[in-house]
Design a protein around this motif. Sequence first.
Motif, mmCIF file in Angstrom:
data_model
loop_
_atom_site.group_PDB
_atom_site.id
_atom_site.type_symbol
_atom_site.label_atom_id
_atom_site.label_comp_id
_atom_site.label_asym_id
_atom_site.label_seq_id
_atom_site.Cartn_x
_atom_site.Cartn_y
_atom_site.Cartn_z
ATOM 1 N N GLU A 245 0.845 -1.193 0.000
ATOM 2 C CA GLU A 245 0.000 0.000 0.000
ATOM 3 C C GLU A 245 0.885 1.250 0.000
ATOM 4 N N GLU A 246 0.606 2.164 -0.909
ATOM 5 C CA GLU A 246 1.306 3.452 -0.919
ATOM 6 C C GLU A 246 0.489 4.448 -0.097
ATOM 7 N N ARG A 247 1.177 5.212 0.765
ATOM 8 C CA ARG A 247 0.513 6.200 1.621
ATOM 9 C C ARG A 247 1.267 7.520 1.543
ATOM 10 N N THR A 248 0.531 8.609 1.658
ATOM 11 C CA THR A 248 1.138 9.935 1.820
ATOM 12 C C THR A 248 0.890 10.385 3.253
ATOM 13 N N ARG A 263 -7.538 7.208 14.464
ATOM 14 C CA ARG A 263 -8.063 6.261 13.484
ATOM 15 C C ARG A 263 -9.406 5.710 13.947
ATOM 16 N N ASN A 277 -2.761 10.742 7.172
ATOM 17 C CA ASN A 277 -2.222 10.119 5.961
ATOM 18 C C ASN A 277 -3.356 9.673 5.066
ATOM 19 N N LEU A 278 -3.048 9.573 3.784
ATOM 20 C CA LEU A 278 -4.050 9.194 2.784
ATOM 21 C C LEU A 278 -3.467 8.122 1.870
ATOM 22 N N SER A 279 -4.353 7.353 1.290
ATOM 23 C CA SER A 279 -3.938 6.300 0.377
ATOM 24 C C SER A 279 -3.346 6.887 -0.896
ATOM 25 N N GLY A 280 -2.263 6.266 -1.378
ATOM 26 C CA GLY A 280 -1.631 6.701 -2.621
ATOM 27 C C GLY A 280 -0.523 7.717 -2.392
ATOM 28 N N TRP A 281 0.326 7.866 -3.383
ATOM 29 C CA TRP A 281 1.358 8.900 -3.358
ATOM 30 C C TRP A 281 0.809 10.123 -4.089
ATOM 31 N N TRP A 316 3.388 -0.874 4.130
ATOM 32 C CA TRP A 316 3.168 0.521 3.771
ATOM 33 C C TRP A 316 4.452 1.097 3.178
ATOM 34 N N MET A 318 5.658 4.727 2.236
ATOM 35 C CA MET A 318 5.162 6.052 2.578
ATOM 36 C C MET A 318 5.974 7.182 1.945
#
Length: 364
Positions: A245-248, A263, A277-281, A316, A318
């Motif tokens: 999973e990519e996270r920002t 959370r 944090n949010l999903s995706g770069w 993750w 990140m």
Amino acid sequence: MKKNPDTMFASDQIEKLRSMSEPLLSWYETHARALPWRIDHAPYRVWVSEIMLQQTRVEAVIPYFECFLHALPNLPALARAPEDQLLKLWEGLGYYSRVRNMQKAAQSVVQGGGTELPESYEQLLALPGIGPYTAGAIASIAFGIPVPAVDGNVLRVLARLLACGDDIALPPVKHAFEQADAGLLPQNRPGDYNQAMMELGATVCLPNAAPRCAICPVRVFCAAEKEGSPQMYPYKSPKKPRVIEERTVFVVVAEKKVLLRRRTDKGLLAGMWELPNLSGWLEAGEISAVLAGWGIEDAAPSALDNGKHIFTHIEWRMKGVLALSCACTPVEGSIWANAAEIAERYALPSAFRPYARLLPELLS
């Protein structure tokens, strides 16, 4: 290797191992590591140590154990502890459901009018978060009840002693090993025997190609050593590949405080405080839009180093973003915390360590 879920051991196999308890216990008396939970076998201490040691190295557990016992010295204290204090004491150990289940178990005992863990394997097993291994460890070490305590170390020792190549990831196979171990327990010293088996697996009968057979006190009983291939045991089916999973991750700082949010109560890291944090770069425009949505429009975001954290089944990857603002704008579902509050109250999961380590300087 075989993968037969109907593993059973012949009585003569077990009989050959019965006399190993004497040299094993003699070795344990001489070579056991000096660990704080071995000084006093009070049920509460044994329980705390066994839960902490799940998925965690002994060296890492020692300071946590001592701090936890100082803050929450008994079962009633654990039952009434505020959640933030509980999670802060556990910060960095991971698998936070372990300590939440401990509190549920403590509250169950206290609500039933008790102040100590029950002196019964079956009653221990009925408490939240206590499975067969933990119940066996508490019952045998604290109460002297002759029941097995088979963890990963003990499974490895038994698989080698019996040269059993069945898949230890299968519940019927593990159950068969538990039955075998129950047949080996000396009735007068079950706690010492269980600890000796764990210690043997942790310090001598090591995983993969590293067993130290030359110094093993039960070497003459080991079928795998006689075969010349102890490193082939135990067999465990390969784990499924982790989900990537990519996270920002946003490190938003204003007035010597950092933005934190809680959370949801379900799922990964349930109920924990985190860096938003949010999903995706996210790209630069998306990052600015997110900050604007939080009412933070004066920050010029800059990139931080990438980070990585591995959970059991998820990894993750990140991308970090630093956003410096002039004012602590209220953000729904979030708080602004200073360095002292983070140090004393708010527990941040180790997943955010690549960015949390920057906070002392950013908030000073």
